[in-house]
Design an enzyme around this catalytic site. Structure first.
Site, PDB file in Angstrom:
ATOM      1  N   ASN A 105      -6.806  -1.713   5.990  1.00 44.73           N
ATOM      2  CA  ASN A 105      -6.471  -2.535   7.285  1.00 44.73           C
ATOM      3  C   ASN A 105      -4.873  -2.506   7.313  1.00 44.73           C
ATOM      4  OD1 ASN A 105      -6.514  -4.732   9.533  1.00 44.73           O
ATOM      5  ND2 ASN A 105      -5.172  -5.492   7.917  1.00 44.73           N
ATOM      6  N   VAL A 163       0.764  -1.150  -0.031  1.00 46.51           N
ATOM      7  CA  VAL A 163       0.072   0.078  -0.061  1.00 46.51           C
ATOM      8  C   VAL A 163       0.889   1.162   0.107  1.00 46.51           C
ATOM      9  CG1 VAL A 163      -1.881  -1.019   1.084  1.00 46.51           C
ATOM     10  CG2 VAL A 163      -0.377  -0.111   2.545  1.00 46.51           C
ATOM     11  N   SER A 166      -0.059   8.465  13.542  1.00 44.98           N
ATOM     12  CA  SER A 166      -0.609   8.087  12.101  1.00 44.98           C
ATOM     13  C   SER A 166      -2.145   7.725  12.391  1.00 44.98           C
ATOM     14  CB  SER A 166       0.047   6.936  11.748  1.00 44.98           C
ATOM     15  OG  SER A 166      -0.139   5.804  12.483  1.00 44.98           O
ATOM     16  N   TYR A 224       3.180   5.770  15.585  1.00 43.40           N
ATOM     17  CA  TYR A 224       1.910   4.992  15.578  1.00 43.40           C
ATOM     18  C   TYR A 224       0.742   5.849  15.840  1.00 43.40           C
ATOM     19  CZ  TYR A 224      -1.350   1.153  15.732  1.00 43.40           C
ATOM     20  OH  TYR A 224      -2.490   0.221  15.667  1.00 43.40           O
ATOM     21  N   SER A 257      -7.403   2.661  15.222  1.00 44.13           N
ATOM     22  CA  SER A 257      -6.890   2.345  16.588  1.00 44.13           C
ATOM     23  C   SER A 257      -7.503   3.020  17.825  1.00 44.13           C
ATOM     24  CB  SER A 257      -5.084   2.045  16.823  1.00 44.13           C
ATOM     25  OG  SER A 257      -5.004   1.934  17.980  1.00 44.13           O
TER      26      SER A 257
HETATM   27  N1  NAD Z   1      -3.506  -6.035  16.995  1.00 47.80           N
HETATM   28  C1  NAD Z   1      -3.956  -4.868  17.571  1.00 47.80           C
HETATM   29  O1  NAD Z   1      -4.061  -5.005  18.868  1.00 47.80           O
HETATM   30  C2  NAD Z   1      -4.329  -3.700  16.810  1.00 47.80           C
HETATM   31  C3  NAD Z   1      -5.038  -2.573  17.736  1.00 47.80           C
HETATM   32  C4  NAD Z   1      -5.386  -1.484  17.246  1.00 47.80           C
HETATM   33  C5  NAD Z   1      -5.146  -1.460  15.672  1.00 47.80           C
HETATM   34  N2  NAD Z   1      -4.733  -2.340  14.976  1.00 47.80           N
HETATM   35  C6  NAD Z   1      -4.392  -2.119  13.423  1.00 47.80           C
HETATM   36  O2  NAD Z   1      -5.087  -3.165  12.717  1.00 47.80           O
HETATM   37  C7  NAD Z   1      -4.442  -3.395  11.653  1.00 47.80           C
HETATM   38  C8  NAD Z   1      -3.998  -4.830  11.360  1.00 47.80           C
HETATM   39  O3  NAD Z   1      -3.199  -5.013  12.522  1.00 47.80           O
HETATM   40  P1  NAD Z   1      -2.847  -6.621  13.077  1.00 47.80           P
HETATM   41  O4  NAD Z   1      -2.602  -6.618  14.352  1.00 47.80           O
HETATM   42  O5  NAD Z   1      -3.780  -7.640  12.328  1.00 47.80           O
HETATM   43  O6  NAD Z   1      -1.468  -6.462  12.164  1.00 47.80           O
HETATM   44  P2  NAD Z   1      -0.719  -7.905  11.619  1.00 47.80           P
HETATM   45  O7  NAD Z   1       1.061  -7.397  11.577  1.00 47.80           O
HETATM   46  O8  NAD Z   1      -0.816  -9.092  12.285  1.00 47.80           O
HETATM   47  O9  NAD Z   1      -0.994  -7.983  10.151  1.00 47.80           O
HETATM   48  C9  NAD Z   1      -0.877  -6.869   9.137  1.00 47.80           C
HETATM   49  C10 NAD Z   1      -0.758  -7.221   7.897  1.00 47.80           C
HETATM   50  O10 NAD Z   1      -0.455  -6.045   6.915  1.00 47.80           O
HETATM   51  C11 NAD Z   1       0.455  -6.621   6.038  1.00 47.80           C
HETATM   52  N3  NAD Z   1       1.350  -5.147   5.743  1.00 47.80           N
HETATM   53  C12 NAD Z   1       2.409  -4.684   6.337  1.00 47.80           C
HETATM   54  N4  NAD Z   1       2.681  -3.671   5.600  1.00 47.80           N
HETATM   55  C13 NAD Z   1       2.058  -3.680   4.399  1.00 47.80           C
HETATM   56  C14 NAD Z   1       2.221  -2.844   3.249  1.00 47.80           C
HETATM   57  N5  NAD Z   1       3.092  -1.903   3.182  1.00 47.80           N
HETATM   58  N6  NAD Z   1       1.194  -3.078   2.355  1.00 47.80           N
HETATM   59  C15 NAD Z   1       0.264  -3.995   2.454  1.00 47.80           C
HETATM   60  N7  NAD Z   1       0.336  -4.910   3.438  1.00 47.80           N
HETATM   61  C16 NAD Z   1       1.104  -4.745   4.424  1.00 47.80           C
HETATM   62  C17 NAD Z   1       1.395  -7.789   6.691  1.00 47.80           C
HETATM   63  O11 NAD Z   1       2.100  -8.421   5.936  1.00 47.80           O
HETATM   64  C18 NAD Z   1       0.124  -8.283   7.465  1.00 47.80           C
HETATM   65  O12 NAD Z   1      -0.101  -9.592   6.768  1.00 47.80           O
HETATM   66  C19 NAD Z   1      -3.580  -2.368  11.478  1.00 47.80           C
HETATM   67  O13 NAD Z   1      -3.622  -1.025  10.773  1.00 47.80           O
HETATM   68  C20 NAD Z   1      -3.230  -2.167  13.056  1.00 47.80           C
HETATM   69  O14 NAD Z   1      -2.530  -0.944  13.205  1.00 47.80           O
HETATM   70  C21 NAD Z   1      -4.162  -3.534  15.635  1.00 47.80           C
END
Ligand code: NAD
Length: 271
Positions: free
Chosen positions: A98, A72, A168, A165, A153
């Site tokens: 996402n 992305v 963003s 973070y 988030s």
């Molecule tokens: N897990 C949490 O507690 C949490 C809390 C709040 C927000 N979030 C947000 O939810 C979203 C998903 O988080 P998650 O915990 O499932 O993360 P994760 O790290 O388990 O998965 C993220 C996915 O995004 C992909 N990715 C990374 N960089 C990328 C890029 N440049 N282009 C395309 N794909 C890319 C990775 O390969 C991975 O498959 C994120 O935006 C994160 O900030 C997560």
């Protein structure tokens, strides 16, 4: 009987997205994988995209999604993938932004290198902008409205993970509001989900005890750990919790909802 009760709890029993085309970014694992699988279970044609070519092929095969590789942070790649989706599937109805990074992109501001800041922003903020722009262009051109759901988030409104973070995600929430206003005339609803602490590693989330409180290998800020222990609903969220809220915002159930961020946090933000 078991089949009947499964049908009642399946997302497909609540919402029918047959005929809709969805694109989910960062869908190879974690929250994005659950969102892609849930939209697909509700009947949508789902293009599941990720930077990680091997994992996106494997996870999309399990959930019946169409895998595509997409970084992305690369605006040309975003434009070409969305053009390919429109060409192959006839349009784009639902876009879920996402993809996001946090591990290895944090730390105190005094120690933060510019490339660390830029590295995170290129995915968490620029990536959402590129996808919203390409998605909005495709939806406007077709003239049938659409849905954009950005994964923000709780850190957008309550600091704790780190300056890069948290900033963003706050920007993503404001981008969501601005685009909701701008795109309403085209019947494109733009909303965000705001996950709280969501356990994305394999296996069950650890209990909320001090000995197990590390997050995907990196210790979190003490204040955040303290809050996780005090989540009113008493446990970490699961990726499926965020997927269900996203399904709501992607479906006709939220026809008159735009410009919000919906916390999926077990009550975290009440604290
Ligand atoms: N897990 C949490 O507690 C949490 C809390 C709040 C927000 N979030 C947000 O939810 C979203 C998903 O988080 P998650 O915990 O499932 O993360 P994760 O790290 O388990 O998965 C993220 C996915 O995004 C992909 N990715 C990374 N960089 C990328 C890029 N440049 N282009 C395309 N794909 C890319 C990775 O390969 C991975 O498959 C994120 O935006 C994160 O900030 C997560």
């Amino acid at each position: 009987m078991a089949e009947q009760s499964r049908a009642k709890t399946s997302p497909a029993a609540w919402v029918d997205l047959r005929g809709k085309v969805a694109l989910v970014t960062g869908a190879a694992r974690g929250i994005g994988q659950a969102i892609a699988a849930t939209l697909s279970a509700a009947g949508a044609t789902v293009v599941a995209t990720d930077l990680d070519a091997k994992s996106i092929g494997e996870s999309a095969a399990v959930s019946g999604c169409h895998p595509m590789v997409l970084n992305v942070a690369d605006e040309n790649a975003v434009d070409s993938v969305i053009a390919a989706v429109v060409e192959r599937h006839g349009g784009l109805d639902i876009l879920v932004n996402n993809a996001g990074v946090y591990l290895g992109f944090g730390g105190p501001i005094a120690d933060m290198k510019t490339e660390t800041w830029r590295g995170l922003m290129s995915v968490n903020l620029d990536g959402v902008f590129y996808c919203c722009r390409a998605g909005a262009r495709a939806m406007i051109r077709r003239g049938q409205g659409g849905r954009i759901v950005n994964v923000a988030s709780t850190q957008a409104v309550t600091p704790g993970v780190g300056v890069s973070y948290d900033s963003s995600k706050a920007a993503v929430v404001q981008m969501t509001r601005t685009l909701a206003l701008e795109l309403a005339q085209y019947r494109i609803n733009v909303n965000a989900v705001a996950p709280g602490a969501t356990w994305v590693q394999p296996g069950d989330a650890p209990p909320l005890g001090p000995e197990t409180l590390t997050f995907t290998g990196e210790p979190l800020n003490d204040q955040v750990l303290d809050r996780i222990r005090r989540i009113p609903l008493g446990h970490w969220g699961a990726p499926e919790d965020v997927a269900k809220a996203t399904l709501f915002l992607a479906s006709p159930m939220s026809d008159f909802v735009t410009g919000i961020y919906l916390p999926v946090d077990g009550g975290w933000l009440v604290l």
